[in-house]
Every structure is written in structure tokens, then in C-alpha cells.
Enzyme design. Sequence first.
Site, short mmCIF file in Angstrom:
data_model
loop_
_atom_site.label_atom_id
_atom_site.label_comp_id
_atom_site.label_asym_id
_atom_site.label_seq_id
_atom_site.Cartn_x
_atom_site.Cartn_y
_atom_site.Cartn_z
N GLU A 118 41.25 39.08 46.77
CA GLU A 118 40.06 39.43 45.98
C GLU A 118 38.86 38.66 46.53
OE1 GLU A 118 41.33 40.70 41.66
OE2 GLU A 118 41.64 38.55 41.91
N CYS A 139 38.67 41.54 33.61
CA CYS A 139 37.56 40.60 33.73
C CYS A 139 36.20 41.29 33.88
CB CYS A 139 37.78 39.69 34.93
SG CYS A 139 38.24 40.57 36.43
O1 FUB Z 1 41.58 35.51 37.54
C1 FUB Z 1 40.60 35.83 36.56
C2 FUB Z 1 39.80 36.99 37.04
O2 FUB Z 1 40.65 38.13 37.20
C3 FUB Z 1 39.16 36.81 38.38
O3 FUB Z 1 37.90 36.24 38.35
C4 FUB Z 1 39.14 38.19 38.92
O4 FUB Z 1 38.96 38.26 40.30
C5 FUB Z 1 40.47 38.73 38.45
O5 FUB Z 1 41.48 38.34 39.30
ZN ZN Z 2 36.25 41.14 37.52
#
Ligand code: FUB
Ligand code: ZN
Length: 635
Positions: free
Chosen positions: A311, A395
Amino acid sequence: MAVRRKLAPLPFTCVKLSDRFWAPRVEVNRTVTLPAEYAMCESTGRIAAFDLKWTPGDPNPPHIFWDSDVAKWIEAASYALATHPDRSLDDLLDRVIARIAKAQQPDGYLNTHYIVFERAGLDRRWTNLRDNHELYCAGHLIEAAVAHYQATGKPTLLEVACRYADYIDRVFGRGRGKLRGYCGHEEIELALVKLYRVTAERRYLRLAQYFVDERGRKPHYFDIEARKRGEDPARFRFGSYEYNQSHIPVREQRIVTGHAVRAMYLYSAMADLAGETGDASLLAACERIWHSVVDERMYITGGIGPSASNEGFTVAYDLPDETAYAETCAAIGMVFWNHRMLQFDGDGRYADVMERALYNGTISGVSLDGTRFFYENPLASPGDHHRQPWFDCACCPPNIARLIASVGGYFYSTDDDGVWAHLYAAGDAVFPDRSLTIAQITDYPWDGRVTLRLTPDEPRKFTLHLRIPGWCARYTLQVNGSPMANLRPRNGYVAITRAWRAGDEVLLNLDMPVQLMRAHPSVRQMTGRVAVQRGPLVYCLESADNPISPLDRISLPLNMRWRTEHRPELLGGVTVLRGRAQVDDAAWRGGLYAPARPVKRKSVEITAVPYCVWDNRAPGEMRVWFRVEPESASS
Ligand code: FUB
Ligand code: ZN
């Protein structure tokens, strides 16, 4: 030498937007997105998780960061409440907060996953900071509490947050018996700075400082805690601690690494701390890392983090379009961080990036009707990428809601000498002591003509700094009809110092031509390609307007003549760009490969729409980058 944050943002509560771009989004966010997200938090069990009723064997255990989704919703709802009184939302917040408060443990701890789910329950808290997000959730709870307190004056959630922060302060740090840990997902650091600002309790600032300073020190805390869990630290699933920016201490970091949202929240906290403490080494690290992001790793939309596997970031100039991850939260993080960097010296580079992310890679994250969300924001699609009402890992939806609900807060700052206008949109800014009102009369971003009408409560000498966006090559400026041709921008702002009187008008006319944009030659995926930008908006082609498949058959002449057309009925009202491009002859007489022959091209009318509104119609292809004609002009 200590650094000083010279500017202070004008709070979003002082800025009422009435424009055609943001105001409808703020309203849809308030009336549609917030209720829809609350319904999702309820129906998925996120709200009920705070009742702590889950027992082993029950389905749907509270996930490790469910709490943060509810917290971000509370924060967004509080921002909406602050600008738009709403009895039923106020009551709903009270009820949710009461449930959260009841879940708080006697020592202040509060995390639904650990309280009910982990096998040995609370004994296992703080045993996996690397992966399990406890401090991250605490951070979002703190941000929610600050927002709710500021919106309503009620201390209900703030007291919960303070009790939790006090407890965290007793657990973590360098003192005897304390854990020398920090979170695998940064967030609590910037939240503690907010808590410090609202409570004036310096312990919270020191705790934020501790978390930032401790990050990446050796022996590495994540190794130590992994061994305590009986795990081999080398088996960390993301390989290196670059993933969570703890591979080396933060002041030694030069290049952005790892998970993009984590990185943005860390640098936001570093900028906050530099501002509060004057720590030049933290700001210097931010500046270095900023270059590695903006000069080498940022999409033209302001999105960041090309890779799905972490990510986040890969190597310099790796910016694929169709597979771009570019998480909505990461672009939001870019807004947070650049807004903070901007407050030090009013350097327009940061405002340029903030604007790029705001108008493109963040708000692409939500549909025009406010009910569906992108997690990933690719810059090309064969037609199979669509917004969703929610995600298991949710999120992004509440993150975009909190950004839109507070977007007015990115428009202005004040300093000792006056006012800074960073962004343009029709609306009124009323300064807190009512000493000044600024009305913007403009149709930005559809048009570059901006009138600012100033109404000081009495004639007053100060400096008005107006941003000349980086995308703007030519502009004119008048004050009360007199040209100000001798004023030159410094760091992206022109400064007009005078004794201002009620009714004084500044006319800023920003040339807003359609521009074909190239990427740095090292962005191999974009070699020979161009993207279309007008003002702050990046444009794209969609099948809905351009029935040619694949859209890659279209190429754009460098000297293409564009026409702008405002279409009030289209996509919530957008200015489209039209012109004659080239399209390859579709005829293909080979198998997968065939000898190359000159390609026949013909002229075709195309229509481009702002990238931020793509995928709001029938599913279809989308492209941001196109081959340029003639090809020899592309290198
Ligand atoms: O891990 C918490 C949130 O969920 C992260 O900021 C996003 O990238 C997603 O993985
Ligand atoms: Zn997000």
C-alpha cells in the site's frame, strides 16, 4: 537554529464556501455521506463493538482497527456540526460517545478488539505494536475527541481521550518499567499534538515527541516485542521496517519508504512537532523527504503509493497508471502534511501540492452522490474499477468525509503581518475576532478570475498574500481597478501591503489555459505520453464521452486546440475540454504480434472531464495519460 511556524491556519469554521465546486460536496458529505457511513458503522457491528458484548464463538469479532473507523466518523460528524448546527446529529454523537465512554477500562485503556477478542484479553494489550494498531486507534479517538470538543464544547469524549492518553503516557516512554515502543502505524503522534494544543498539557506533547524520537532506534523495538511473542522478527511479512518508516531514526531518513498513509501521518507529526518545539532537524528531515515524494514519487493527481503489496512506495519514478494503488487516505495524508509544511514560511510549493491532491487524488475517492468510495485511485481503467459503498478495511470513506467537512480550513492563514490566501473558491471568510471579512467572488476552478473583497472592521494596514499557483504562467493583478504590475511573487505568493478599507477589491486574473503535461523522462511508464491539465484540475477521457476502445488508440497533438465548455447538467456541473485528437486505425491483421507498418490515423473529436469525477456514469474505460503527436515531439 530553531525554526518557527510563521503562519497559522484560519479554522474551517471561519470559512463559508458558496462555490459551485466545494459547497455542493460539503453539503452532500453532510447530508448523505455521514448518515451512510454511520449506517455502515452500525450494520457492520463497529458501533456495537463498544458495548463489549462479543464473546468467543460469536461471529464478527471487532477487527483491530474498527475503532478508528468510528472515530474518524465522529471527527467528520463533529466538523459538520461545527459549521451546521443539527440537533439530531448532536444527539447521535452524544449517544455514540456514551457507548464509547462506557467501554473505557478503569485504567483508561480503550480498544474493543483487545478488550473482547484477544484470547488472554487485556493481558495481551501492547504485545504487538508493530501490526495491531492499538496506538493508531487511540490516535484517531483523540482526534475525534478534539474535534467533538471544539465543535460542541462538550468534554465528554475529550475526557475519555485524556484518560486514555494519560494511561498511554504511563505505559510508554524511557522511564523505568515503561515500554520503549511506538506504533507500527503512525497516527497517535499528530493526535497527541492536537490534544496538547486543546488542553495545554505538555505531557501530551512530550509523549508525541517521544514516539517520534524513539522510532527506528536500535535495538529495534519491533524485534524485541516479536521475540517476546516467540516469533522470529525476520519473518515480518513486509520484510523490512522501511514499511513503517522505522528502519532508521526519523531524522536520518532521506527518502520516503513503505506504506504511504503511515508515512504521511508520520511526516505530519514531525512537522507539527517542529512547529511546536522549533526543532530544525525534524523540519529538515521533512523537507528532504518531501523532495523524494514530490520530485520522484507523486502522481500528477497528487496521489502517492503505486504499489498494492505494501500500500505504498516503491522506487523513484515508478508511477504506473492502471495499477496505481494511490490510496485515497494517502492523498489525504499529502494534504495534511503539505498544509502543515506551508505554515512555516508560506512557501507556495506546499500549497501547489496540497491543491493538486485536494482537487484530484483525494476527492476522486468519493462519488458525486456521496455514497460510494474509491480505496484505490488508478489513472487508467479498462472499465472494471468502481467505487464501493464500504470496505472491510474501511479507512478511506470516513477519512474523505473528515477532509471534505473541514476543507474550508485549507484556504487561509494569518501571520503577524496579515493574511494569506492559499486557495480560491467563492465564499466568505470571517476572521475570529471579526476584524476582517474576505469575500471571494469567483468561479474557480472553472475560471481563473478571482475577486477578493475585503471588509476590515476599521481601516487597517496589513499584508495580503495571494497565491499564484505553480500551474499559472501569467496573471494580472489589480487593486481597486489599479494594475499592480510591479508586484512579483515570492515563493509563489504576491504580497500587497496597504491600509485596507472596507470595500477594497483585489482582482486576480489567473490565466487558465489547457496544458499538456509531461512526466520526468525517468517515469518510464509515461514515456512519450501527456496528460491534460487545466488550472488545478487533471482531466481524463472516459468511454461515456469517447466511444473508442481501447482509449489508448487516442493520441493528442501537442498543438491541439482545446475548447472549454461549462456543462451545468453534467457530473454535478463541470467544465469539459473538447478538441480534435488523433485515433489509430483499428484495423489489425495479425495475431498477437505483427510486423510494424506505418499506422494510419484519423482525426476524432474528444471530450475530457475532470479526473476527480470519473466513474460517476455508466462503467467504462478511463485514461489520464495519452500518446503525444507527433511522436518525435515526445522525447
Ligand atoms: O492500517 C490502517 C489503514 O488501513 C491504513 O492506513 C490503510 O492503508 C489501510 O491499510
Ligand atoms: Zn484508506
